[in-house]
Write an enzyme that holds these catalytic residues in place. Structure first.
Site, PDB file in Angstrom:
ATOM      1  N   LYS A   1       0.659  -1.168   0.133  1.00  0.00           N
ATOM      2  CA  LYS A   1      -0.034  -0.004  -0.118  1.00  0.00           C
ATOM      3  C   LYS A   1       0.907   1.165  -0.123  1.00  0.00           C
ATOM      4  O   LYS A   1       1.724   1.284   0.638  1.00  0.00           O
ATOM      5  CB  LYS A   1      -0.976  -0.050   1.298  1.00  0.00           C
ATOM      6  CG  LYS A   1      -2.097   1.194   1.354  1.00  0.00           C
ATOM      7  CD  LYS A   1      -2.941   1.036   2.547  1.00  0.00           C
ATOM      8  CE  LYS A   1      -3.888   1.730   2.707  1.00  0.00           C
ATOM      9  NZ  LYS A   1      -4.722   1.612   3.729  1.00  0.00           N
TER      10      LYS A   1
ATOM     11  N   SER B   1      -9.675   1.478   3.198  1.00  0.00           N
ATOM     12  CA  SER B   1      -8.900   2.293   2.253  1.00  0.00           C
ATOM     13  C   SER B   1      -7.766   1.593   1.569  1.00  0.00           C
ATOM     14  O   SER B   1      -7.212   2.264   0.568  1.00  0.00           O
ATOM     15  CB  SER B   1      -8.098   3.515   2.995  1.00  0.00           C
ATOM     16  OG  SER B   1      -7.253   2.929   4.050  1.00  0.00           O
TER      17      SER B   1
ATOM     18  N   SER C   1      -9.667  -0.817   7.298  1.00  0.00           N
ATOM     19  CA  SER C   1      -9.055  -0.616   6.135  1.00  0.00           C
ATOM     20  C   SER C   1      -8.450  -1.593   5.321  1.00  0.00           C
ATOM     21  O   SER C   1      -8.252  -1.616   4.157  1.00  0.00           O
ATOM     22  CB  SER C   1      -8.221   0.677   6.062  1.00  0.00           C
ATOM     23  OG  SER C   1      -8.956   1.645   6.289  1.00  0.00           O
TER      24      SER C   1
END
Length: 519
Positions: free
Chosen positions: A79, A179, A203
């Site tokens: 990420k 996210s 997330s």
């Protein structure tokens, strides 16, 4: 996806260790696939040259019979809120769009030390603030599940990139969740075997739920946060996204353990986990929190929940309803603490030392103001303003202190359940299947987070481990998933139950066969 890339880490590793397959062959296929799925916007930065170099080093180790372990030569993604030396780390923001760290996050360094091959940095909601990966400076990530192009694209003998591009021009696709939506799509489409997400309030588990993946949130402090650009310091944990439980165990074993660079990491030696193939759930005591049965849960999620309860009960586990009375306050408590930490953590982005700097020379004050106004997106600015409001001297006791006290009561609810001889909690992960993009953006970010994070953020408030397990497809052909939670540092128990459920439900995966990837 290609059969090779659809395999587990264990299967791919065995082929590498026996010499049946070269790491560079896998990397070549993964690199090609990242290019093909580019319209889905899963990646912000691809690291093809780094990947090829890492794979070549793995080839040499393979030839010399000194591979570093089961992750050597395995493509992974990270990420884009983890620092990676020499590669952009943007947090999906304009503010950090030109930021190249001079060091690696501990978890990425550990993956490199295990031989992992970085394919790219994945998309997210800006600074991790969202539950759809729709609020990125680089645009939203798109979910292939139940799309018109899915059967054309992921079930045929040749890729049809034109169809994929046409699909992505429309707004009829479903969200990836957030996210960590970019990491989820990267794994679901087969560009990598595993990806790192981050989890402040769900997330990792939220996109895992919408994309049909395993999404693991470890105990707070079990995995180092050093080099993870913080959102909520006391809740952030590195998360793991994989297509099966065994792969999640392998990644966890590579990255867990104390870190002198992280003051929040647990100071005790980590003992690698080994989850057997044969698991007995007959002595398990499963708790079903009645407060998670909210009115807006979809009938299909409720039926899925009931089915797994019945499956566990028929296998000898005891199922009992438990009460966690402060659950309904948890989401608002999380919201307040989230905004307060954001206001504090993002104060350093002033245009002076690193990141975006506005073209303003009249005064330092105007430089700060213009830099932050231009560098942050709408959602980030709103959260900073709200957080500063909560932290005002006249509001501090009324909001922040009360939220901290409520957080303790929420944590106590979990302790009371464990003290009452409950081994595992079973709840929904999300209240519905993945929403359609247009439907999702019809509500503002704040409202969506209140809905999407309802079941996931209590685990972060208490610091306990939790995992998303995909169960079946909905009538619309979208993944339906459930969440298991366990006491702190009981990852072995949590992953064992998840593996047992995984083996019994046999959730379908996106599959594609295309030998051209290896040509």
């Amino acid at each position: 996806m290609n059969k090779l890339l659809a395999a587990s880490i264990k299967e791919a590793s065995q082929k590498i260790q026996t010499g049946e397959l070269r790491p560079s062959d896998i990397t070549k296929a993964a690199v090609k696939l990242t290019t093909i799925i580019k319209p889905l916007n899963a990646y912000i930065t691809v690291t093809h040259e780094t990947a090829k170099e890492s794979a070549e080093n793995s080839d040499i180790r393979q030839k010399n019979n000194n591979l570093l372990g089961k992750l050597d030569g395995i493509p992974i993604a990270v990420k884009d809120n983890y620092c990676t030396k020499g590669h952009l780390t943007t947090c999906a923001s304009k503010m950090l769009s030109n930021f190249v760290p001079t060091y690696d996050a501990t978890v990425y360094q550990q993956l490199k030390d295990s031989g992992g091959v970085l394919i790219g940095k994945t998309n997210l909601d800006e600074f991790g603030m969202g539950s759809g990966t729709t609020d990125s400076y680089y645009g939203p990530t798109k979910n292939l599940w139940n799309s018109d192009v899915l059967n054309k694209y992921y079930s045929c003998n040749s890729y049809r990139n034109e169809s994929l591009q046409e699909f992505c021009k429309e707004d009829s696709w479903h969200i990836a969740g957030g996210s960590s939506g970019g990491s989820a799509i990267a794994v679901a489409t087969g560009t990598c075997y595993a990806a790192l997400g981050s989890d402040s309030g769900g997330s990792t588990r939220n996109p895992a739920s919408y994309c049909g993946l395993i999404g693991l949130k470890p105990t707070y402090g079990l995995v180092s946060r050093y080099g993870l650009i913080p959102l909520v310091n006391s809740m952030d944990v590195p998360g793991i996204l994989t297509r099966n439980v065994d792969d999640a165990v392998l990644i966890l074993n590579a990255i867990a353990g104390p870190d002198e660079a992280d003051s929040t990491s647990i100071r005790r030696e980590y003992v690698p986990l080994s989850i057997p193939d044969t698991i007995d759930v007959s002595n398990l005591r499963i708790g079903i929190p009645k407060e998670y049965k909210v009115t807006n849960i979809s009938p299909e999620i409720q039926a899925c929940w009931d089915d797994i309860c019945l499956l566990l009960k028929e296998s000898g586990a005891s199922i009992s309803t438990v009460s966690m009375p402060h659950t309904s306050y948890s989401i608002m408590c999380y919201t307040i603490l989230n905004r307060c930490d954001i206001a504090s953590n993002l104060a350093c982005y002033d245009g002076m030392e690193y990141g975006y700097r506005a073209d303003e020379w009249n005064s330092i004050s105007e430089l700060y103001s213009k830099t932050r106004s231009e560098g942050f997106g709408k959602v980030v600015k709103e959260r900073i303003l709200v957080g500063n409001y909560f932290l005002l001297e006249e509001n501090y006791e009324e909001y922040y202190i009360k939220a901290m006290k409520m957080r303790r009561l929420i944590s106590n609810d979990f302790d009371a359940v464990w003290d009452n001889n409950i081994d595992i909690l079973l709840t929904p992960t999300t209240l519905t299947e993945a929403p359609n993009y247009n439907e999702f953006i019809s509500l503002d970010n704040q409202t969506q987070c209140l809905i999407q994070d309802y079941c996931t953020q209590p685990a972060n408030m208490a610091g306990i481990p939790a995992i998303n397990v995909p169960i079946k497809l909905s009538q619309n052909g979208l993944p339906l998933s459930l969440q298991f939670m366990a006491p702190s540092l009981e990852e072995e128990r949590l992953l064992s139950v998840a593996k047992w459920v995984e083996a019994n439900v046999k959730f379908p995966r996106l599959e594609l066969t295309d030998s051209a990837l290896l040509k």
